[in-house]
Design a protein around this motif. Sequence first.
Motif, PDB file in Angstrom:
ATOM      1  N   GLY A  29       0.680  -1.305  -0.207  1.00 20.65           N
ATOM      2  CA  GLY A  29       0.048  -0.040  -0.056  1.00 20.65           C
ATOM      3  C   GLY A  29       0.887   1.516   0.151  1.00 20.65           C
ATOM      4  N   TYR A  30       2.143   0.988   0.524  1.00 19.14           N
ATOM      5  CA  TYR A  30       2.400   2.640   1.210  1.00 19.14           C
ATOM      6  C   TYR A  30       3.156   2.887  -0.618  1.00 19.14           C
ATOM      7  CZ  TYR A  30       6.550   5.926   2.344  1.00 19.14           C
ATOM      8  OH  TYR A  30       7.481   6.162   2.368  1.00 19.14           O
ATOM      9  N   LYS A  31       3.927   1.216  -0.663  1.00 14.83           N
ATOM     10  CA  LYS A  31       5.238   1.858  -2.154  1.00 14.83           C
ATOM     11  C   LYS A  31       4.533   2.407  -3.086  1.00 14.83           C
ATOM     12  CE  LYS A  31       8.922   1.995  -2.048  1.00 14.83           C
ATOM     13  NZ  LYS A  31       9.833   3.039  -1.136  1.00 14.83           N
ATOM     14  N   VAL A  32       3.739   1.838  -3.289  1.00 13.85           N
ATOM     15  CA  VAL A  32       2.388   2.038  -5.200  1.00 13.85           C
ATOM     16  C   VAL A  32       2.007   3.298  -4.718  1.00 13.85           C
ATOM     17  CG1 VAL A  32       0.645   1.448  -5.972  1.00 13.85           C
ATOM     18  CG2 VAL A  32       2.044  -0.011  -5.359  1.00 13.85           C
ATOM     19  N   LEU A  33       1.382   3.372  -3.634  1.00 14.09           N
ATOM     20  CA  LEU A  33       0.608   4.863  -3.308  1.00 14.09           C
ATOM     21  C   LEU A  33       2.141   5.743  -3.705  1.00 14.09           C
ATOM     22  CD1 LEU A  33      -1.931   4.211  -0.568  1.00 14.09           C
ATOM     23  CD2 LEU A  33      -2.416   4.761  -2.607  1.00 14.09           C
ATOM     24  N   GLN A  34       3.076   5.998  -2.442  1.00 14.86           N
ATOM     25  CA  GLN A  34       4.334   6.640  -2.381  1.00 14.86           C
ATOM     26  C   GLN A  34       4.573   7.444  -4.207  1.00 14.86           C
ATOM     27  OE1 GLN A  34       7.936   5.403  -1.320  1.00 14.86           O
ATOM     28  NE2 GLN A  34       8.492   6.830  -0.597  1.00 14.86           N
ATOM     29  N   ARG A  35       5.140   5.700  -5.072  1.00 13.25           N
ATOM     30  CA  ARG A  35       5.373   6.131  -6.303  1.00 13.25           C
ATOM     31  C   ARG A  35       4.225   6.907  -7.077  1.00 13.25           C
ATOM     32  NH1 ARG A  35      10.483   6.368  -3.855  1.00 13.25           N
ATOM     33  NH2 ARG A  35      11.796   4.309  -4.203  1.00 13.25           N
ATOM     34  N   THR A  36       3.253   6.132  -6.705  1.00 17.07           N
ATOM     35  CA  THR A  36       1.772   7.220  -7.816  1.00 17.07           C
ATOM     36  C   THR A  36       2.100   8.756  -7.234  1.00 17.07           C
ATOM     37  OG1 THR A  36       0.907   5.407  -7.939  1.00 17.07           O
ATOM     38  CG2 THR A  36      -0.635   6.653  -8.415  1.00 17.07           C
TER      39      THR A  36
END
Length: 317
Positions: A90-97
Motif C-alpha cells: 500500500g505504501y510503496k505503490v501509493l508513494q510512487r504514484t
Amino acid sequence: MSPPTGTKSESGLARLMGSGASGILELFIFHPVDTVAKRLMTNQTKVFVPGESLSKGFNNLDKVIFKDSCSLSVARKYKSLFPGLGYAGGYKVLQRTYKYGGQPYVKDYLNTHYKSYFHSTFGEKSGKTMIHATAGSLVGMGEVVLLPLDVLKILQQTNPDALKGRNVFRIFWDEGSRLYRGGLWTMARNAPGSFALFGGSAVVKEYVFALQDYSKATFLQNFCASIGGAVASISISQPLDVVKTRIQNKPFDSPESGLQVIRKMVLKEGYSSFFKGVTPKLMIVGPKLVFSFTVAQQLIPILDKLFMKEVGNPNTL
C-alpha cells in the motif's frame, strides 16, 4: 520527468499508470533489500567489535539482518526478509504514484505562474532545473500523508512484536495520531531528498545530455539521470532518514522525540551513527530508487502515446 513549458504535457492517466507500475515492480523486486537496510539503520549495537574475530562479526551481522531466522535455511532466511509486505504494498505503490505522478503537476503549475521568477533568478537553464527540483521538494513534503503505512511497514520489518495480535483496522483505531509520529522529521528528510532527486535528474538531462524536452529522453538518458538524482537524494537525506526510522521503530507505548533520539545517538554511538546504513543504501537501495524512477520516466511518455492513439485525447483524466 515531464516536458518543459511549450511542449505537450502527458495525460493524467499516463502519469498515474506509469508511476503506479514503477511502484509495483519496485516492491516485488526490492522489498527484501529495503528490509535489510531498515534493520541495519535501527541496529544500535556494534557488529564488528575490535578484538573479536571476523567470523564473530559476520555472525552478529547475520543476527541483525535475519533476526530469529538467522539459524534457519537459506530459503527461510530469504522469506524472513518479506515482513510487512501488505503495508509495504500500500505504501510503496501509493508513494510512487503520488511522487512520480504528482511532481509533473506541481512543475506545470510553477512553470505557468513562476517561470519568469525562476529564470530571472537562476538563469534559463538553471531556472528550469530549479523548477523541477522545487516541484519535487513540495511533493516530497506532502508525502507525509502516507506516513501511517510507512510506520507500520517499518515496525513489521524491525519490531514486529509491537503489532502482534492486531489487524490494521484495530491498529488505526488504537493508535490514531500516534501513527503520524516522526511526521516533521519525514518532511524535513523529504524536502531536501526529493529536491535532490528531481533536481539531480534534471541537471543530468539539462547539462550532460542537453535535452530540451525531457520526455524525449532515451532509456539510457533516463537511467543516467536517475542515478544522478538517486545518489544525490540518498546522500543528502540519510542523517534525517536514520532519525526518522528510529522514531518510527519504537513501540507505540514508549515513543521518543527526534531530539531524544539524536541525543542518544550522539552520546552512545557518535556522529557517524547518522550515516549508518548509507553504504548498503547507496549500493542496494540506490538501485531500487534508480529502477523505479527510470521506469516511471520511461513508461509515462510511452503510455501517453498509447492512450493518445487509442482515445484520441492526450489530456484524458
